[in-house]
Design a protein around this motif. Structure first.
Motif, short mmCIF file in Angstrom:
data_model
loop_
_atom_site.label_atom_id
_atom_site.label_comp_id
_atom_site.label_asym_id
_atom_site.label_seq_id
_atom_site.Cartn_x
_atom_site.Cartn_y
_atom_site.Cartn_z
N GLU A 368 -6.69 8.55 25.20
CA GLU A 368 -6.71 7.53 26.25
C GLU A 368 -7.72 6.43 25.92
O GLU A 368 -7.43 5.23 26.06
CB GLU A 368 -7.04 8.17 27.60
N ASP A 372 -7.07 2.45 25.37
CA ASP A 372 -7.37 1.63 26.54
C ASP A 372 -8.38 0.54 26.23
O ASP A 372 -9.53 0.56 26.68
CB ASP A 372 -7.88 2.53 27.67
N THR A 431 1.12 0.74 27.59
CA THR A 431 0.31 1.62 28.41
C THR A 431 0.12 2.94 27.68
O THR A 431 0.93 3.32 26.83
CB THR A 431 0.97 1.90 29.77
N VAL A 432 -0.93 3.66 28.02
CA VAL A 432 -1.17 4.93 27.36
C VAL A 432 -0.08 5.94 27.69
O VAL A 432 0.26 6.80 26.87
CB VAL A 432 -2.58 5.47 27.69
N GLU A 433 0.50 5.82 28.88
CA GLU A 433 1.59 6.73 29.24
C GLU A 433 2.79 6.51 28.33
O GLU A 433 3.40 7.47 27.83
CB GLU A 433 1.99 6.53 30.70
N SER A 434 3.13 5.23 28.08
CA SER A 434 4.22 4.93 27.16
C SER A 434 3.89 5.41 25.75
O SER A 434 4.73 5.96 25.05
CB SER A 434 4.51 3.43 27.16
N ARG A 436 1.98 7.88 24.83
CA ARG A 436 2.10 9.34 24.76
C ARG A 436 3.57 9.77 24.66
O ARG A 436 3.89 10.76 24.00
CB ARG A 436 1.46 9.98 25.99
N GLU A 437 4.46 9.04 25.30
CA GLU A 437 5.88 9.37 25.22
C GLU A 437 6.45 9.07 23.84
O GLU A 437 7.31 9.80 23.33
CB GLU A 437 6.66 8.58 26.27
#
Length: 442
Positions: A368, A372, A431-434, A436-437
């Motif tokens: 993260e 970020d 984004t970090v969520e994207s 990670r995916e």
């Protein structure tokens, strides 16, 4: 539409009017040249007629193929059009081969992994207190005396001229520029093993747990700041001219990195004088000098590039001095490479109990935190056109093998690659969520 791409492309358009997936074996590939495209940009279209790659240079075609490989790794190829180009010109990885020596085969593996993420620069840290790693015809004694050991007493090593050419050839084949670094005027204990007359007596350093190491013995610890060249040493300028001129002749590309960091025991006036001399000699080879941000205090050739290794929040009080020195490069007509240590120093532990890595850059660096941040906000008020690019750094105090390298760089090197290539952080895909995916399939 979320694609398993690193870096995220500039424009992605699903093609709803064609079959949703394409089987490459059943369709041809077409290459076209479009001189109007960015030198490293490309267009990639996949539809029911096959795959179309458009670019203006071989590098653009190469990056299109990396995206195609990423798409294929995630499953059936989708019907899609991608128009893509990098945000920054310099997208690098630094590998320290001085603390621990890494053979050519390991460097070649790093080149393959980095170029697959569209990184285009390999910065090799070739000298430090622990070793001198490139053989020079002008001064063979540097490797004869200064390459035999590494951190912890491990076996050392060095690159012959043929080894160096293999590295250059591998980089060229993957559209990467090699930036070689001899770290000067600090981090020079290994020079003193063959040239004691050129180096000062080791000085106390807050990073040492005891007295400074003896001048005549190889150093196998990891402390910094105790070594320096002597500004008044007879023969210093001819020696520096020899090694920098030969390094420039051996290495294609526009840059010579001359270090400039952590000369903590050096008198400030002597430091400024030596950095001014070193960068002038580098510029006289026809290359552009690159130096760590501390060198900003010296009188530098106009256009010298600064490399910032402070923290990602340059507005923090602890960053004020680092930022001030960095700005001086820009005031002098240079540009900045961003390597914020608490984001993309890949030698930082990814979590506290990881067996490899260090924690001095604000503790462990999670995925993260590595993601970020944005290059445009590190140095407050710095115009984006003053940023040459982004470079992730892997120092090798704890890194002995290719497996060690991969444990530390993956997946955080992907965060650096996206920062260097893609849109600013905070846009919907960035984004970090994207991230990670998208990373697992890669």
């Amino acid at each position: 539409m979320v694609l398993p791409l690193v870096p995220w492309p500039a424009s992605v358009v699903p093609l709803d009017d064609v079959v949703p997936t394409v089987e490459p074996a059943k369709h041809g590939e077409t290459l076209r040249t479009d001189p109007h495209l960015h030198a490293e940009g490309y267009r990639l279209r996949i539809d029911d007629s096959g795959v179309l790659i458009e670019s203006s240079t071989p590098a653009g075609e190469f990056y299109a193929r990396q995206t195609l490989a990423q798409l294929a790794a995630a499953g059936p190829l989708p019907g899609i059009e991608i128009r893509d180009e990098p945000r920054f010109a310099h997208r690098g990885i630094m590998l320290d081969v001085a603390r621990h020596f890494h053979p050519v085969s390991t460097v070649e593996a790093v080149i393959r992994r980095a170029s697959a993420l569209k990184l285009n620069t390999l910065h090799l840290h070739l000298s430090d207190d622990q070793g001198w790693r490139l053989a020079l015809a002008s001064h063979p004694e540097l490797t004869e005396a200064g390459s035999g050991t590494a951190v912890g007493g491990d076996e050392g090593g060095f690159y012959t001229r043929d080894d160096w050419q293999r590295i250059l050839d591998a980089a060229s084949a993957h559209h990467m520029t090699v930036v070689p670094e001899f770290d000067l005027p600090g981090h020079t204990h290994a020079i003193g093993l063959s040239h004691p007359e050129l180096v000062a007596d080791p000085a106390p350093s807050p990073h040492l747990e005891g007295p400074p190491p003896p001048k005549h013995e190889p150093y196998t610890g990891i402390a910094v700041g105790f070594s320096s060249l002597r500004a008044d040493a007879p023969g210093l300028e001819p020696f520096l001219r020899d090694v920098l001129t030969e390094l420039a002749a051996l290495t294609p590309g526009p840059y010579l990195h001359v270090g400039g960091d952590e000369a903590l025991g050096t008198d400030p006036a002597d430091y400024r004088a030596m950095v001014s001399l070193i960068t002038r000699l580098a510029a006289e080879t026809g290359k552009t000098a690159v130096a760590w941000h501390e060198a900003g205090v010296a009188d530098l050739p106009r256009g010298t590039i600064g490399q910032y290794w402070g923290y990602r929040d340059g507005s923090a009080p602890e960053c004020a001095e680092w930022v001030e020195k960095t700005r001086r490069f820009v005031d002098n007509g240079g540009r900045i490479i961003l390597s914020p240590a608490d984001a993309i120093y890949l030698d930082m532990k990814p979590h506290a109990d990881h067996p490899l890595g260090l924690t001095w850059a604000n503790g462990p660096t999670s995925i993260e935190r590595s993601y970020d941040w944005d290059p445009g906000t590190v140095i407050p008020g710095l115009a984006e056109d003053a940023i040459l690019g982004v470079e992730a750094c892997l120092w090798s105090e704890t890194v002995r093998t290719l497996d060690d390298i991969e444990q530390l760089i993956l997946p955080r090197i992907g965060a650096a690659a996206e920062a260097a290539w893609s849109r600013p952080a905070g846009t919907p895909e960035r984004t970090v969520e994207s991230f990670r995916e998208r990373m697992p399939s890669h």
